[in-house]
Structure formats: structure tokens, C-alpha cells
Design an enzyme around this catalytic site. Structure first.
Site, short mmCIF file in Angstrom:
data_model
loop_
_atom_site.label_atom_id
_atom_site.label_comp_id
_atom_site.label_asym_id
_atom_site.label_seq_id
_atom_site.Cartn_x
_atom_site.Cartn_y
_atom_site.Cartn_z
N ASP A 76 -0.25 5.07 0.74
CA ASP A 76 -0.52 6.09 1.75
C ASP A 76 -0.39 5.51 3.15
O ASP A 76 -1.03 4.51 3.47
CB ASP A 76 -1.94 6.66 1.54
CG ASP A 76 -1.97 8.14 1.81
OD1 ASP A 76 -1.27 8.59 2.74
OD2 ASP A 76 -2.68 8.86 1.09
N ASP A 83 0.86 -1.17 0.00
CA ASP A 83 0.00 0.00 0.00
C ASP A 83 0.91 1.24 0.00
O ASP A 83 2.09 1.14 0.36
CB ASP A 83 -0.87 -0.06 1.26
CG ASP A 83 -1.70 1.17 1.45
OD1 ASP A 83 -2.32 1.61 0.47
OD2 ASP A 83 -1.72 1.70 2.58
MG LIG Z 1 -2.79 3.16 3.46
#
Ligand SMILES: [Mg+2]
Length: 269
Positions: free
Chosen positions: A15, A13
Site C-alpha cells: 500500500d 511494502d
Molecule cells: Mg505502505
């Protein structure tokens, strides 16, 4: 315990894992160097459908990180892959940004605001009462409703912004039709990610900062999961979930040191 040397593929992932807003998180440069040196297959994944892989490449370049386009995977690309598989050559009315439009065009999906097969909603500035009204009436006429991802909100500099699921909700309410969401935590996105990497699920690790999207979708796809505490999840809040990550680390930098620590242990033994 995960032996990172055994793992062939990493789906990470972005962010809260790689960056926060426009700030690169500590240990990320070392982690990327480790992925490259160890010849791992890797994908940086985001539920945000707005950016194209090229734009993500440039965003990371501005933060001093060189990651080429083929290493990015977005919910826009997952949505396009889903529609290409389900209804090749279909048409769609789309509310979204360049990332979503480009992905759909590349998958051979054409734009249609008269009688489309699908209405597709992603994050974007083209969102307005006009586009919502148009979308709602097209759904009532029979277009199937798709959301690029089921995030309800996302972080911005001074708070949150409503994200895809919240933006799709008015169309669902107005029409009584429920949308189908393609991004995380739909395991579909992980499976297509694994296909891109050429990895079996047991050869891969999902790294993320959210229990309710990253860890659950990694776990349900049969991957090992690493929860990093560099994003939105605190150690305390993990207790309320029925499932656990395989491993909890402070940040991705610890994947590199975890690896060398294990080597050291082996040497001692
Ligand atoms: Mg995230």
C-alpha cells in the site's frame, strides 16, 4: 548509495508503494519487469492480515500485474510462522478474516473457543462486541494475546479504518494484558521474509512508504532501506525521525531508472 545490481533480494511494502486502493501506482509495471529480468528474489509484503496470497495475486491481476502467490508475505503468515516456532500444535481463538485463518490452519494451529493457548486478533468483519467479550474472557482465563500487526489505522476510499492495534486495544484495556504484535515494525517479520528469500540482510533492500514501520524494521534487520514518496510520507516529515532511509525516491519506478542511470555514468567514465 545503494547499488541495486548488487542486491539479491527485495522486500516491498504494497500500500503506497505498489498501489493506492485499487489504483496501480506509476512505474510499478516497469519495476516488476526489472525484478524478473534481473532475476531478483522478491516479496510483496503487507501488514494487512485479511487477504490470502491467492487473493492478493487476484487483486494485482485485476490491476494488470501478474505476481504469483509465493511472492506475497502478510502479517497473517508472519503470525502463523511465529506460533509454529513458539508453540507447535497450539490452539487459538481468532478474530479475523480468511487470510489469518488459512495461515494458521496451514501452520497446524487449531481453532478453540473454550480453552485456547492464544487469542489472535487481525482485521476483519467478524469483529463485534460478542467476539471482543469472548476474547477478553479467554485472555482472563490465561490465553496469551497476539495481534497480527500494530497498525492503528489504514487507508480506505473515503478516510481511514481502524486497524489491528486499535482493534486489539479494547481487549488490552478490559483485561490489563498487553498484546504481542507480529507484523511490521517487528523485525521478526523482516527476518522471516529474508529466510523465505534465502537472503542475508546485507544482500537485501526494504522498500516502503512509511518511516515508522517499513524503514525502521528494514533498518533494524540490517537491510538497506528505500523510502518512496508515493504513499503517506512527505519529504518534510522525515526530519522528525532519529533514523534515515538509505535512499529516498519518488516511487519504485525510479529504482529501474536509477539502475540505468548508474550504467550510463559508468559508460561515460
Ligand atoms: Mg505502505
Amino acid at each position: 548509495m545503494i547499488d541495486f545490481r548488487e542486491k539479491k533480494g527485495f522486500i516491498c511494502d504494497m500500500d503506497g508503494v505498489i498501489y493506492h486502493g485499487n489504483m496501480l501506482l506509476p512505474g510499478v509495471k516497469e519495476f516488476l519487469k526489472w525484478l524478473v529480468n534481473e532475476k531478483k528474489e522478491y516479496l510483496f509484503l503487507t501488514n494487512n492480515s485479511g487477504c490470502t496470497p491467492k487473493e492478493l495475486n487476484q487483486k494485482l491481476l485485476r490491476m494488470g500485474l501478474e505476481v504469483s502467490e509465493e511472492h506475497f508475505y502478510t502479517s497473517a503468515l508472519a503470525t502463523a510462522a511465529f506460533l509454529k516456532e513458539q508453540a507447535p500444535g497450539c490452539s487459538a481463538y481468532v478474530i479475523g478474516e480468511a487470510g489469518l485463518f488459512n495461515a494458521l490452519y496451514d501452520a497446524g494451529i487449531t481453532m478453540n473457543d473454550v480453552n485456547p493457548d492464544y487469542v489472535i486478533v487481525g482485521e476483519g468483519k467478524s469483529y463485534s462486541l460478542d467476539t471482543l467479550t469472548k476474547a477478553s474472557n479467554l485472555v482472563l482465563k490465561g490465553a496469551k494475546l497476539i495481534g497480527a500487526n500494530s497498525d492503528v489505522s489504514g487507508p480506505i476510499e473515503h478516510g481511514i479504518a481502524p486497524a489491528c492495534k486499535a482493534l486489539t486495544a479494547p481487549i488490552e484495556m478490559a483485561t490489563g494484558v498487553q498484546a504481542y504484535f507480529c507484523g511490521k515494525p517487528n523485525p521478526l517479520m523482516m527476518r522471516t521474509g529474508l529466510n523465505i528469500l534465502g537472503c542475508h540482510s546485507n544482500e537485501a533492500v526494504m522498500v516502503g512508504d512509511r518511516m515508522d514501520t517499513d524503514v525502521i524494521s528494514g533498518m533494524e534487520s540490517g537491510m538497506a532501506t528505500v523510502l518512496v514518496l508515493s504513499g503517506v510520507t512527505s519529504l518534510k516529515s522525515i526530519e522528525k525521525y532519529a533514523y534515515r532511509p538509505s535512499l529516498i525516491l519518488n516511487g519504485v519506478g525510479e529504482i529501474v531508472t536509477y539502475h540505468s542511470k548508474q550504467n550510463k555514468l559508468k559508460e561515460v567514465v
